[in-house]
Design a protein around this motif. Structure first.
Motif, PDB file in Angstrom:
ATOM      1  N   ALA A 273      12.975  15.846-118.405  1.00 43.57           N
ATOM      2  CA  ALA A 273      11.741  16.598-118.641  1.00 43.57           C
ATOM      3  C   ALA A 273      10.597  15.706-119.103  1.00 43.57           C
ATOM      4  O   ALA A 273       9.420  16.076-118.977  1.00 43.57           O
ATOM      5  N   ARG A 274      10.908  14.520-119.586  1.00 49.30           N
ATOM      6  CA  ARG A 274       9.869  13.636-120.121  1.00 49.30           C
ATOM      7  C   ARG A 274       9.420  12.579-119.125  1.00 49.30           C
ATOM      8  O   ARG A 274       8.565  11.766-119.431  1.00 49.30           O
ATOM      9  N   GLY A 275      10.000  12.587-117.913  1.00 47.98           N
ATOM     10  CA  GLY A 275       9.576  11.625-116.908  1.00 47.98           C
ATOM     11  C   GLY A 275      10.693  11.273-115.952  1.00 47.98           C
ATOM     12  O   GLY A 275      11.849  11.686-116.141  1.00 47.98           O
ATOM     13  N   SER A 276      10.352  10.511-114.918  1.00 48.19           N
ATOM     14  CA  SER A 276      11.333  10.144-113.910  1.00 48.19           C
ATOM     15  C   SER A 276      12.309   9.097-114.447  1.00 48.19           C
ATOM     16  O   SER A 276      12.011   8.377-115.404  1.00 48.19           O
ATOM     17  N   ALA A 277      13.456   9.044-113.798  1.00 49.07           N
ATOM     18  CA  ALA A 277      14.461   8.050-114.182  1.00 49.07           C
ATOM     19  C   ALA A 277      13.914   6.641-113.957  1.00 49.07           C
ATOM     20  O   ALA A 277      14.104   5.745-114.786  1.00 49.07           O
TER      21      ALA A 277
ATOM     22  N   LEU B 216      17.934   8.856-108.362  1.00 49.30           N
ATOM     23  CA  LEU B 216      18.042   7.995-109.547  1.00 49.30           C
ATOM     24  C   LEU B 216      18.334   8.816-110.790  1.00 49.30           C
ATOM     25  O   LEU B 216      19.116   8.406-111.653  1.00 49.30           O
ATOM     26  N   GLY B 217      17.697   9.970-110.874  1.00 49.96           N
ATOM     27  CA  GLY B 217      17.955  10.838-112.015  1.00 49.96           C
ATOM     28  C   GLY B 217      19.398  11.276-112.057  1.00 49.96           C
ATOM     29  O   GLY B 217      20.036  11.300-113.123  1.00 49.96           O
ATOM     30  N   ALA B 218      19.939  11.609-110.891  1.00 47.71           N
ATOM     31  CA  ALA B 218      21.335  12.027-110.819  1.00 47.71           C
ATOM     32  C   ALA B 218      22.262  10.876-111.181  1.00 47.71           C
ATOM     33  O   ALA B 218      23.250  11.059-111.907  1.00 47.71           O
TER      34      ALA B 218
ATOM     35  N   ALA C  35      19.623  -0.127-107.184  1.00 48.67           N
ATOM     36  CA  ALA C  35      18.369   0.561-106.904  1.00 48.67           C
ATOM     37  C   ALA C  35      17.210   0.082-107.774  1.00 48.67           C
ATOM     38  O   ALA C  35      16.059   0.040-107.311  1.00 48.67           O
ATOM     39  N   VAL C  36      17.480  -0.298-109.026  1.00 52.94           N
ATOM     40  CA  VAL C  36      16.366  -0.579-109.946  1.00 52.94           C
ATOM     41  C   VAL C  36      16.297  -2.013-110.443  1.00 52.94           C
ATOM     42  O   VAL C  36      15.293  -2.394-111.064  1.00 52.94           O
ATOM     43  N   ALA C  37      17.302  -2.835-110.211  1.00 49.44           N
ATOM     44  CA  ALA C  37      17.279  -4.197-110.735  1.00 49.44           C
ATOM     45  C   ALA C  37      16.081  -4.977-110.212  1.00 49.44           C
ATOM     46  O   ALA C  37      15.465  -5.751-110.940  1.00 49.44           O
ATOM     47  N   GLY C  38      15.738  -4.754-108.921  1.00 49.85           N
ATOM     48  CA  GLY C  38      14.587  -5.445-108.346  1.00 49.85           C
ATOM     49  C   GLY C  38      13.284  -5.082-109.035  1.00 49.85           C
ATOM     50  O   GLY C  38      12.539  -5.961-109.497  1.00 49.85           O
ATOM     51  N   PRO C  39      12.954  -3.779-109.112  1.00 43.39           N
ATOM     52  CA  PRO C  39      11.738  -3.377-109.822  1.00 43.39           C
ATOM     53  C   PRO C  39      11.734  -3.819-111.287  1.00 43.39           C
ATOM     54  O   PRO C  39      10.691  -4.192-111.822  1.00 43.39           O
TER      55      PRO C  39
END
Length: 204
Positions: free
Chosen positions: A88-92, A27-29, A48-52
Motif C-alpha cells: 500500500a505504500r509503494g511498488s516493490a 515483483l510484489g508477488a 529482476a532487480v539486481a541490475g537496477p
C-alpha cells in the motif's frame, strides 16, 4: 536462511520496456514470497532487480567495485527486511531501490566520517609535533643566546654564574669552591645576571 546463489549484477537478464508495467505486480508477488522465506522467489527477485540496484548504487558511489559490494549488501537486506514491505505504500521495485539508495548513501557517509576522523587525528598529531619541535628549538636558541651572552661578563662573574646555573651548585657551594665569602658570590651573581639581562634585551 540457507545458502542462496547470489548472482553478480552484470549477469542479470534484460527486461524490455513493454513488460515493465506487468513486472511491477510480479515483483510484489515475489517479494511477498521472499517474506515467507522462499529462496527460489528470492533468486527470481534478485535476477529482476539486481541490475537496477547496481545502477542506483553506482550513481551514488561512482566506484564499480564498491557498487558491486553494496549491491550484495542491499540484496541481503532485501531478504531480511522483506516482511516489512507494504504494497500500500509503494511498488516493490520502488521499495527495493529505496533500500539501495539508502545503503549507498550510508556507505558514502561512513567513508566521509572515517576520512574526517583520520584528518582530525593527523592534524592533531601534526600540531602536537610542531609544538614540541618549536618548543625544543626555542629552548636551544635561548640556551645558545645565554652562552653567547656570557662573554660580556667579567671572568669572576662568568665563573660564578656557570657554577651556579650550569654546574648546579648552591651559592654556598660556589663560595666554598671559589674560596670567597658567600656575600661576594651573591654580588657577582646579581651583577652578572643584570648584565645578562641587559645583553639579551630582557625587560625586567
Amino acid at each position: 536462511m540457507s545458502t542462496v546463489s547470489f548472482l553478480r549484477p552484470e549477469r542479470r537478464r534484460s527486461r524490455t520496456a513493454e513488460d515493465a508495467d506487468g513486472a511491477t505486480d510480479a515483483l510484489g508477488a515475489l517479494l511477498r514470497r521472499v517474506a515467507r522465506g522462499d529462496e527460489q522467489a528470492f533468486e527470481a527477485l534478485y535476477d529482476a532487480v539486481a541490475g537496477p540496484v547496481y545502477g542506483v548504487v553506482l550513481r551514488v558511489l561512482r566506484d564499480p567495485a564498491q557498487s558491486e559490494e553494496v549491491t550484495q549488501e542491499v540484496m541481503v537486506e532485501v531478504w531480511r527486511q522483506a516482511p516489512r514491505y507494504e504494497a500500500a505504500r509503494g511498488s516493490a521495485r520502488g521499495w527495493v531501490l529505496t533500500v539501495a539508495h539508502r545503503r549507498a548513501v550510508d556507505r558514502v557517509r561512513s567513508a566521509q566520517a572515517s576520512t574526517d576522523r583520520e584528518d582530525k587525528v593527523a592534524a592533531r598529531d601534526t600540531d602536537r609535533a610542531f609544538d614540541v619541535v618549536a618548543e625544543e628549538v626555542e629552548h636551544r636558541l635561548e640556551a645558545e643566546q645565554v652562552r653567547r651572552s656570557l662573554d660580556v661578563l667579567t671572568d669572576l662573574q662568568r665563573e660564578s654564574v656557570e657554577l651556579a646555573y650550569y654546574g648546579g651548585y648552591t651559592h654556598r657551594q660556589v663560595a666554598e669552591i671559589l674560596g670567597i665569602p658567600l656575600g661576594t658570590v651573591k654580588t657577582r651573581l646579581r651583577d652578572g645576571l643584570i648584565r645578562l639581562r641587559d645583553e639579551m634585551g630582557v625587560v625586567a
